[in-house]
Design a protein around this motif. Structure first.
Motif, PDB file in Angstrom:
ATOM      1  N   ALA A  35       0.855  -1.186   0.000  1.00 37.51           N
ATOM      2  CA  ALA A  35       0.000   0.000   0.000  1.00 37.51           C
ATOM      3  C   ALA A  35       0.893   1.240   0.000  1.00 37.51           C
ATOM      4  CB  ALA A  35      -0.901  -0.001   1.228  1.00 37.51           C
ATOM      5  N   TRP A  36       0.546   2.208  -0.822  1.00 38.87           N
ATOM      6  CA  TRP A  36       1.281   3.474  -0.903  1.00 38.87           C
ATOM      7  C   TRP A  36       0.361   4.600  -0.436  1.00 38.87           C
ATOM      8  CZ3 TRP A  36       5.506   4.695  -4.867  1.00 38.87           C
ATOM      9  CH2 TRP A  36       6.240   3.551  -5.213  1.00 38.87           C
ATOM     10  N   THR A  37       0.966   5.643   0.119  1.00 35.85           N
ATOM     11  CA  THR A  37       0.182   6.830   0.430  1.00 35.85           C
ATOM     12  C   THR A  37       0.008   7.643  -0.844  1.00 35.85           C
ATOM     13  OG1 THR A  37       2.077   8.262   0.929  1.00 35.85           O
ATOM     14  CG2 THR A  37       1.192   6.920   2.741  1.00 35.85           C
ATOM     15  N   ALA A  38      -0.990   8.504  -0.833  1.00 36.91           N
ATOM     16  CA  ALA A  38      -1.220   9.372  -1.985  1.00 36.91           C
ATOM     17  C   ALA A  38      -0.006  10.258  -2.235  1.00 36.91           C
ATOM     18  CB  ALA A  38      -2.469  10.220  -1.756  1.00 36.91           C
ATOM     19  N   GLY A  39       0.630  10.718  -1.163  1.00 34.30           N
ATOM     20  CA  GLY A  39       1.807  11.567  -1.306  1.00 34.30           C
ATOM     21  C   GLY A  39       2.967  10.837  -1.963  1.00 34.30           C
ATOM     22  N   GLU A  40       3.180   9.582  -1.578  1.00 32.84           N
ATOM     23  CA  GLU A  40       4.255   8.793  -2.179  1.00 32.84           C
ATOM     24  C   GLU A  40       4.024   8.594  -3.672  1.00 32.84           C
ATOM     25  OE1 GLU A  40       5.514   6.008   1.665  1.00 32.84           O
ATOM     26  OE2 GLU A  40       3.883   5.392   0.319  1.00 32.84           O
ATOM     27  N   LEU A  41       2.771   8.301  -4.029  1.00 34.41           N
ATOM     28  CA  LEU A  41       2.460   8.101  -5.441  1.00 34.41           C
ATOM     29  C   LEU A  41       2.574   9.399  -6.232  1.00 34.41           C
ATOM     30  CD1 LEU A  41      -0.555   5.627  -5.318  1.00 34.41           C
ATOM     31  CD2 LEU A  41       1.703   5.193  -6.309  1.00 34.41           C
TER      32      LEU A  41
END
Length: 237
Positions: A35-41
């Motif tokens: 799972a990735w955070t929106a910020g990371e993506l």
């Protein structure tokens, strides 16, 4: 009057979801199974957080991503193995010439080399590592490739003897081929591929390196894969 095919409309909608470079970049990044955070993506795709949020909303609404919130953070992941297979299969159809681009920095060169050596492809092993494992299973009569991918009776026994638990209760195929986009050959996916990858990471035969999907075989992993499958250590470096 021609009756419209609802499947055609659905297929067009699905294709439109993927046919955006930012959304495609997110789907490819999420093939690491985490799972990735929106910020990371957003940083990965090189777009503003507000722009990325709009794209994620479309992917979630379209059933390609699942999301959850923890505190202030919004996490997303691929909805399921079915979506991962779709992304993998589409990526493998991209002509090799289309994905080749000039390497601008030493870091880019190192990242691409590491990804080609070994990586996770959603929940199974890919790259030269995935191919080496698949070839070794086949050469030892544990995996058949003549009529699609299928574990043999000896293969089922091998997984049990190696302490690798197989999920045989779900609807997911036990073994299936996945076309490797760097090697242009099939590696092992399905429940068996996922179980082997999970065991390799849990037993620290492999460790994740960097922020991409790349994995590196450890010294203990080299010994284990040599003992269990006869893979030369040199093929794993």
């Amino acid at each position: 009057m021609t009756t419209k095919d609802s499947r055609a409309a659905g297929l067009a909608s699905l294709a439109a979801l993927v046919a955006d470079e930012t959304r495609a970049a997110c789907l490819l990044a999420l093939l690491d199974g985490r799972a990735w955070t929106a910020g990371e993506l957003a940083r990965h795709a090189g777009v503003a957080a507000s722009t990325l949020s709009e794209h994620l909303g479309k992917l979630v609404a379209g059933g390609l991503l699942a999301q959850e919130r923890q505190g202030r953070h919004r996490y997303v992941r691929l909805a399921d193995a079915r979506v991962a297979q779709l992304v993998e299969d589409l990526a493998a159809q991209v002509p090799a010439a289309a994905v080749q681009r000039p390497v601008r920095t030493l870091r880019e060169s190192s990242t691409e080399s590491a990804m080609a050596r070994g990586r996770t492809c959603y929940d199974h092993l890919a790259g030269r590592l995935g191919i080496a494992v698949t070839d070794a299973l086949t050469e030892r009569g544990l995996l058949r490739q003549d009529t699609g991918f299928a574990l043999t009776d000896a293969g089922l026994e091998w997984f049990g003897a190696a302490g690798i638990a197989l999920d045989r209760a779900g609807r997911r195929p036990l073994a299936r081929p996945c076309l490797d986009w760097t090697e242009r050959r099939a590696h092992l996916a399905g429940a068996a591929g996922a179980a082997l990858c999970r065991h390799a990471l849990d037993a620290q035969w492999c460790v994740r390196i960097g922020s991409e999907r790349a994995v590196q075989v450890t010294a203990s992993g080299q010994r284990a894969l040599s003992d269990l499958l006869g893979i030369p250590a040199g093929a794993l470096r």
